[in-house]
Design a protein around this motif. Structure first.
Motif, PDB file in Angstrom:
ATOM      1  N   ALA A  48     -22.780   2.935   2.826  1.00 34.43           N
ATOM      2  CA  ALA A  48     -24.291   2.656   3.196  1.00 34.43           C
ATOM      3  C   ALA A  48     -23.716   0.867   2.364  1.00 34.43           C
ATOM      4  O   ALA A  48     -23.271   0.977   1.625  1.00 34.43           O
ATOM      5  CB  ALA A  48     -25.506   2.849   2.141  1.00 34.43           C
TER       6      ALA A  48
ATOM      7  N   GLY B 217     -25.255   4.711  -3.223  1.00 32.56           N
ATOM      8  CA  GLY B 217     -23.897   4.535  -1.750  1.00 32.56           C
ATOM      9  C   GLY B 217     -23.369   3.054  -2.985  1.00 32.56           C
ATOM     10  O   GLY B 217     -23.489   1.622  -1.935  1.00 32.56           O
TER      11      GLY B 217
ATOM     12  N   ASP C 111     -12.174   0.033  -6.953  1.00 27.25           N
ATOM     13  CA  ASP C 111     -12.520   1.522  -8.293  1.00 27.25           C
ATOM     14  C   ASP C 111     -11.409   1.622  -8.814  1.00 27.25           C
ATOM     15  O   ASP C 111     -11.785   2.167 -10.098  1.00 27.25           O
ATOM     16  CB  ASP C 111     -11.743   2.042  -7.849  1.00 27.25           C
ATOM     17  CG  ASP C 111     -13.533   3.181  -6.144  1.00 27.25           C
ATOM     18  OD1 ASP C 111     -14.075   2.059  -6.075  1.00 27.25           O
ATOM     19  OD2 ASP C 111     -13.933   4.366  -5.784  1.00 27.25           O
TER      20      ASP C 111
ATOM     21  N   LEU D 260     -18.670   1.148  -3.056  1.00 24.27           N
ATOM     22  CA  LEU D 260     -17.699   0.130  -2.178  1.00 24.27           C
ATOM     23  C   LEU D 260     -18.332  -1.479  -2.300  1.00 24.27           C
ATOM     24  O   LEU D 260     -17.959  -2.707  -2.244  1.00 24.27           O
ATOM     25  CB  LEU D 260     -17.584   0.228  -0.664  1.00 24.27           C
ATOM     26  CG  LEU D 260     -17.071  -0.135   0.098  1.00 24.27           C
ATOM     27  CD1 LEU D 260     -15.534  -0.312  -0.501  1.00 24.27           C
ATOM     28  CD2 LEU D 260     -16.834   0.475   1.364  1.00 24.27           C
ATOM     29  N   ASN D 261     -19.887  -1.272  -2.472  1.00 28.43           N
ATOM     30  CA  ASN D 261     -20.155  -2.944  -2.810  1.00 28.43           C
ATOM     31  C   ASN D 261     -20.296  -3.974  -3.739  1.00 28.43           C
ATOM     32  O   ASN D 261     -20.128  -4.392  -3.141  1.00 28.43           O
ATOM     33  CB  ASN D 261     -22.703  -3.302  -2.456  1.00 28.43           C
ATOM     34  CG  ASN D 261     -22.781  -1.942  -0.707  1.00 28.43           C
ATOM     35  OD1 ASN D 261     -21.787  -2.462   0.238  1.00 28.43           O
ATOM     36  ND2 ASN D 261     -22.702  -0.781  -0.963  1.00 28.43           N
TER      37      ASN D 261
ATOM     38  N   ASP E 291       0.596  -0.895  -0.091  1.00 25.78           N
ATOM     39  CA  ASP E 291      -0.294   0.211   0.443  1.00 25.78           C
ATOM     40  C   ASP E 291       1.117   1.291  -0.212  1.00 25.78           C
ATOM     41  O   ASP E 291       1.680   1.374   0.937  1.00 25.78           O
ATOM     42  CB  ASP E 291      -0.848  -0.098   1.369  1.00 25.78           C
ATOM     43  CG  ASP E 291      -1.817   0.843   0.927  1.00 25.78           C
ATOM     44  OD1 ASP E 291      -2.543   0.920   0.288  1.00 25.78           O
ATOM     45  OD2 ASP E 291      -2.160   1.943   2.339  1.00 25.78           O
TER      46      ASP E 291
HETATM   47  C1  LIG Z   1     -18.206  10.659  -1.831  1.00 23.51           C
HETATM   48  C2  LIG Z   1     -18.810   9.090  -1.391  1.00 23.51           C
HETATM   49  C3  LIG Z   1     -19.082   8.906  -1.626  1.00 23.51           C
HETATM   50  C4  LIG Z   1     -19.723   7.052  -1.062  1.00 23.51           C
HETATM   51  N1  LIG Z   1     -20.927   6.285  -0.325  1.00 23.51           N
HETATM   52  C5  LIG Z   1     -20.569   5.518  -0.419  1.00 23.51           C
HETATM   53  C6  LIG Z   1     -21.640   4.477   0.070  1.00 23.51           C
HETATM   54  O1  LIG Z   1     -22.372   4.790   0.525  1.00 23.51           O
HETATM   55  N2  LIG Z   1     -21.844   2.634  -0.315  1.00 23.51           N
HETATM   56  C7  LIG Z   1     -20.777   2.073  -0.712  1.00 23.51           C
HETATM   57  O2  LIG Z   1     -20.888   0.750  -1.368  1.00 23.51           O
HETATM   58  N3  LIG Z   1     -19.389   3.404  -1.454  1.00 23.51           N
HETATM   59  C8  LIG Z   1     -19.374   4.682  -1.020  1.00 23.51           C
HETATM   60  N4  LIG Z   1     -18.991   5.148  -2.448  1.00 23.51           N
HETATM   61  C9  LIG Z   1     -17.851   4.745  -3.335  1.00 23.51           C
HETATM   62  C10 LIG Z   1     -16.582   4.040  -2.193  1.00 23.51           C
HETATM   63  O3  LIG Z   1     -15.873   4.693  -1.352  1.00 23.51           O
HETATM   64  C11 LIG Z   1     -14.989   3.769  -3.393  1.00 23.51           C
HETATM   65  O4  LIG Z   1     -15.611   2.279  -4.211  1.00 23.51           O
HETATM   66  C12 LIG Z   1     -14.548   2.251  -2.633  1.00 23.51           C
HETATM   67  O5  LIG Z   1     -13.857   3.234  -1.811  1.00 23.51           O
HETATM   68  C13 LIG Z   1     -12.772   2.148  -3.595  1.00 23.51           C
HETATM   69  O6  LIG Z   1     -11.788   1.444  -2.738  1.00 23.51           O
HETATM   70  P1  LIG Z   1     -11.128   0.305  -3.147  1.00 23.51           P
HETATM   71  O7  LIG Z   1     -10.631   0.069  -1.861  1.00 23.51           O
HETATM   72  O8  LIG Z   1     -11.609   0.160  -4.425  1.00 23.51           O
HETATM   73  O9  LIG Z   1     -10.511   1.871  -3.893  1.00 23.51           O
HETATM   74  P2  LIG Z   1      -9.425   3.377  -2.842  1.00 23.51           P
HETATM   75  O10 LIG Z   1     -10.190   3.598  -1.718  1.00 23.51           O
HETATM   76  O11 LIG Z   1      -9.559   4.103  -3.232  1.00 23.51           O
HETATM   77  O12 LIG Z   1      -7.832   2.722  -2.386  1.00 23.51           O
HETATM   78  C14 LIG Z   1      -7.034   2.427  -3.015  1.00 23.51           C
HETATM   79  C15 LIG Z   1      -5.793   2.270  -2.049  1.00 23.51           C
HETATM   80  O13 LIG Z   1      -4.709   2.290  -2.917  1.00 23.51           O
HETATM   81  C16 LIG Z   1      -3.554   2.718  -2.681  1.00 23.51           C
HETATM   82  N5  LIG Z   1      -1.905   2.655  -4.120  1.00 23.51           N
HETATM   83  C17 LIG Z   1      -3.264   3.877  -4.688  1.00 23.51           C
HETATM   84  N6  LIG Z   1      -2.074   3.684  -6.184  1.00 23.51           N
HETATM   85  C18 LIG Z   1      -1.277   2.729  -5.775  1.00 23.51           C
HETATM   86  C19 LIG Z   1       0.700   1.549  -5.855  1.00 23.51           C
HETATM   87  N7  LIG Z   1       0.315   2.107  -6.732  1.00 23.51           N
HETATM   88  N8  LIG Z   1       0.484   0.942  -5.090  1.00 23.51           N
HETATM   89  C20 LIG Z   1       0.160   0.562  -3.708  1.00 23.51           C
HETATM   90  N9  LIG Z   1      -0.804   1.555  -3.357  1.00 23.51           N
HETATM   91  C21 LIG Z   1      -1.695   2.764  -4.084  1.00 23.51           C
HETATM   92  C22 LIG Z   1      -4.272   3.844  -1.788  1.00 23.51           C
HETATM   93  O14 LIG Z   1      -3.353   4.645  -1.472  1.00 23.51           O
HETATM   94  C23 LIG Z   1      -5.405   3.345  -1.286  1.00 23.51           C
HETATM   95  O15 LIG Z   1      -4.709   2.502  -0.244  1.00 23.51           O
HETATM   96  C24 LIG Z   1     -18.781   6.404  -1.826  1.00 23.51           C
HETATM   97  C25 LIG Z   1     -17.835   7.203  -3.156  1.00 23.51           C
HETATM   98  C26 LIG Z   1     -17.641   8.743  -3.059  1.00 23.51           C
HETATM   99  C27 LIG Z   1     -16.338   9.357  -3.602  1.00 23.51           C
END
Ligand SMILES: Cc1cc2nc3c(=O)[nH]c(=O)nc-3n(C[C@H](O)[C@H](O)[C@H](O)COP(=O)(O)OP(=O)(O)OC[C@H]3O[C@@H](n4cnc5c(N)ncnc54)[C@H](O)[C@@H]3O)c2cc1C
Length: 409
Positions: free
Chosen positions: A53, A303, A293, A306-307, A38
């Motif tokens: 959510a 929301g 993502d 993340l789900n 990370d």
């Molecule tokens: C305003 C808002 C409200 C939301 N509300 C909801 C909700 O109610 N319910 C829901 O299900 N979803 C919701 N979401 C969506 C949700 O927040 C995201 O889909 C989720 O956080 C994505 O998680 P992730 O682990 O895929 O990515 P991220 O959280 O972006 O994590 C990526 C990780 O990768 C690391 N990283 C980046 N580049 C590198 C690299 N080269 N090498 C190693 N590590 C790296 C970063 O440090 C980070 O820790 C919301 C989003 C927004 C913007």
């Protein structure tokens, strides 16, 4: 410089990467080793003002991993939903579509959890699992694959190798770019504003989605007399609202929040996020898969981001665990295709639905308004359809991965 061998290497320690690491550590055969790389330091606890959510399906996954027991006390079940598109100056804001009795039958379809609570529970569980080696603050600078493995070079110069590399590195995924995978996508002309509000009256577990011409404004119940706000605002106006002093920000918020929950006060920091639609053209490449993502970004209006990422985790864990038990190569094209078939259409479909809803509601067109209000009014009068929609949103029906039904592997 060190070279180390693992069964899986995961880039990205966000919610999705950490949950995947934990799921493999708990459910893959004994001796399975995971590298979690990370970019952020492990104890950074980056301040996230959001709450999420979480669907009943995500809750089931977290329960199988032993995480839900750490979160249960902080989780606020959503017991009713109200959807409206009344103008802000309307004396009353009648709902167009409401889910009430349908949601009170059986298990709640969704729970609100503050992101900081989820972050803490995941960080503790991952740090305490001996099957996971954490590399942080660290990133994958380069990688190359051959017929048997993928070798990743870290920014520090160390190298790790595994049969499979997982890109869980978020919407600007470097791994995705490095593999040459393009995305279909665009940015919304909206800014996502989030904060937490305290109110004098209880919310009784009711979530409100108020579709305004600039974008949806959601009031989502948290524990106690508090609610999380997710507010999509036209970009320039949103930036001005974010730059306003506390009184100006609260005045804008109050105009949208209304007075249904009595007096309100800010109970947390405000943050803003750019909003995008993005789906990777492929979720896989040679010995590489994308999750969360990195693979798909959806509008937050329902929301679901993340789900959907947690569905990737459940599907990939099941694929890897089944293949490992049979002694198969987990990075072989047949396994990657299995995962991709399971997840790509479903993610693209969900992202398109969110996009369509945002377009349908974020405008002031009178004919469109009449049409959508008629449609939602009809759904509101159809209890069987409403029960079906509640079950679909819970995410536990159909051919979902077993972990989302709360079954272990
Ligand atoms: C305003 C808002 C409200 C939301 N509300 C909801 C909700 O109610 N319910 C829901 O299900 N979803 C919701 N979401 C969506 C949700 O927040 C995201 O889909 C989720 O956080 C994505 O998680 P992730 O682990 O895929 O990515 P991220 O959280 O972006 O994590 C990526 C990780 O990768 C690391 N990283 C980046 N580049 C590198 C690299 N080269 N090498 C190693 N590590 C790296 C970063 O440090 C980070 O820790 C919301 C989003 C927004 C913007």
């Amino acid at each position: 410089m060190q070279d180390r061998s693992y069964d899986v290497a995961i880039a990205g320690g966000g919610f999705v990467g950490r949950t995947l690491a934990l799921a493999l550590a708990k459910l893959a055969p004994q001796g399975f080793r995971i590298a979690l790389v990370d970019a952020e330091p492990p104890d950074s606890g980056s301040a996230d003002a959001r709450a999420s959510a979480l669907s009943a399906a995500t809750k089931n996954l977290l329960a199988v991993l032993g995480l839900w027991e750490r979160l249960d006390a902080e989780a606020q079940p959503i017991l009713a939903i109200e959807i409206t598109d009344s103008p802000l100056n309307a004396g009353l804001r009648p709902h167009l579509l409401g889910f009430d009795d349908e949601m009170r039958e059986g298990e709640p379809g969704a729970y609100m959890i503050e992101n900081s609570d989820l972050q803490r529970a995941l960080a503790t569980a991952v740090a305490g699992d001996s099957a996971i080696d954490i590399f942080a603050a660290e990133s994958i600078a380069d990688f190359n694959s051959d017929a048997f493995r993928i070798v990743a070079k870290l920014a520090s110069g160390d190298r790790i190798e595994a049969p499979l590399l997982v890109g869980a590195d978020g919407k600007r995924s470097r791994l995705r770019d490095h593999a040459g995978i393009k995305c279909v996508g665009w940015s919304y002309p909206q800014l996502g504003i989030v904060t937490t509000v305290a109110h004098s009256k209880p919310h009784e577990g009711r979530a409100v989605q108020h579709f305004l011409p600039a974008g949806p404004f959601a009031i989502l119940p948290l524990k106690g007399n508090c609610s999380s706000i997710v507010w999509a605002e036209e970009k320039l106006r949103g930036e001005a609202i974010m730059a306003a002093g506390e009184a100006g920000f609260l005045a804008e918020l109050t105009a949208r929040f209304g007075h249904r929950l009595g007096e309100i006060a800010l109970a947390g920091p405000r943050q803003s996020f750019p909003l995008d639609f993005q789906v990777a053209r492929s979720f896989v490449a040679d010995r590489l898969v994308l999750v969360g993502d990195a693979a798909h970004v959806v509008h937050p209006l329902a929301g679901q981001g993340l789900n959907i990422g947690m569905r990737d985790v459940a599907a990939l864990t099941e694929t890897i665990v089944d293949a490992t038990r049979l002694g198969l190569d987990i990075g072989a094209p047949i396994q990657l295709e299995h995962y991709q078939r399971w997840r790509r259409f479903d993610s693209a479909f969900s992202a398109t639905i969110m996009d369509g809803l945002n377009r349908l509601f974020s405008n002031d067109s009178a004919p469109l308004r009449a049409l959508r209000d008629l449609g939602l009014g009809l759904v509101d009068r159809a209890p069987v359809l409403k029960r079906f929609l509640v079950r679909e949103a819970a995410g536990t029906t159909g051919t979902v991965p077993r972990l989302l039904k709360g079954e272990s592997l």
